[in-house]
Structures are given as structure tokens and as C-alpha cells.
Design an enzyme around this catalytic site. Sequence first.
Site: not given
Length: 273
Positions: A30, A144, A177
Site C-alpha cells: 500500500t 506483507k 505490532e
Amino acid sequence: MLACLLNSQPTDHLPLPSRMLAFGDGVFETCLVTGPGVRFVDDHLQRLQEGIVRLNLAWTDQDQQCLQADIDTLLKPLNSVAVLKIILGRQSAGRGYDYDPATQRTDRLLQLFEYHPAPWYKTGARLVTSGVPASINPALAGVKHLNRLDSVLARQSARERQAEEAILCDGDGWVVEGSMSNVFYRRHGRWFTPGLDRAGVNGIIRRRWLQVGDDALVVANIKPSDLTDCEAVLIGNTLMGLVPVTHLDEAPIARANEAELASLRTQIGLNVD
């Protein structure tokens, strides 16, 4: 959505069957698009390549050239800040989970969205500790990939408690995270971030901060209690940049020094645009 390309062709739907849909079999990026183009484009493409290798996706020099051509096609008419999502997914050939490495191909799905920065990007974020544990899988740690259910569930923890972000810990209680960000905290004059050798996503801001050098950012095991007993906490990703944390589970957090925060943003490259 402003525009969408699948293998260089405009589209508004995915063909079925899709391994991206069925198994989350792929990786994504992204990206923030500004006037000069994709911010941190080399970092995004490098992480994409790392995910390709880790998932053993079929990818050639020609595929890379087509991806760059797709990016150029989408961005050419753009005259505003936007969000570019790049998804690479294994094509559906195969039976169930299985696929033939000799015949596999990789789909390129690119989506362009308007960019709407949240007000708290500037004012600061309230964090909560999610009850959803981060899934432990060293084979996928840092990547990711498209399997993001941990973050989907944890994100609702923030919504339900009227916070902006939720922290995920592993089964042993170590911070991994945020649901959409990496976590950083300052203690005794040094900045720390959780290790990601068993879980989590190695975000672009985290990667760039680690490359500043001279132990500018130290990887360490972190408990939630460390975040409430420190000098400052930040969260960060490509779209939000670096955001100061104001509260964790309703407990106030000392705010990062504005001059130091501005310096960090400059070192990472966030003040370039």
C-alpha cells in the site's frame, strides 16, 4: 476507487476461481502517491520482491517491466495525492492448496484510491491492547502477505474502544505490532521497536528507520508495560508517517518531543514531499 488494472487491463471484478480470494495466496503493498510519484517506491518494490521469493511466486523480468508499466499507466493522469495498492497473487491453476511450480503464473492487481488522511495523524493516536494474539509463523514473519485476519479482528478492538489503533502481542505477551502500523518507543534516550522474527509485518517506515544507522533504532523484546513506562511512543506506516501516541488503554503516554520527531521524519524521508 479511482482506477483498477488486472494484468494491465481495466477491470472492476476478479475472475473466479481466485487463489487470492480462496487462500490469500499473494503479497501486497500500500503506497502513498504524491506529486513526485510513489513515495519510497524502491523500498516498496524491494519488499514486494522479498515476498515473491518467500512465497515462491512466479516472477520474471518481463513481469517486473509490466508492473512498472501498469504503475505508470495509473499514475500518468493523476493530479492529486492518492493511495496505490499493488497486489500480486498466484493464479488459480492447481487443485486446492496445491499448485504446479512449473506452470504457475502471477496476477498483477493494481488499485488506485483517493487519499483521506485521518485528523489524528497530526494530533496523535490513542492505542488499546487487543485481545487478538498475533499468529506465530517464522516462515511468513515480516512479509506483507494477503492473510491479514489478525489485523482485521484487532482493528475492531480499536473501534469498539474508540481508539485509533490496536496493539497485537504474541502468545507470550510480547508486543509485535499495531493492526496497521509498527510500534516504536523511547527509553533512556534511545528508540526501540519489537523484533519480527516470528510474526508481524516489516513496515516501510520501520525498514527505513533501521537503515539510518548508528543504532538509531534498536530491535528488542517489548511488553505492553514498557510502553506505559517510557519517554514516548510512536506508531508508523507509509500512509500515516510517524504519529505520536497519546494514550495506551486510557493511560496517558508522554508525548514525543516535536523537534526530535521532526528530525526523525527528515532522516526517514517523510519531509521530502
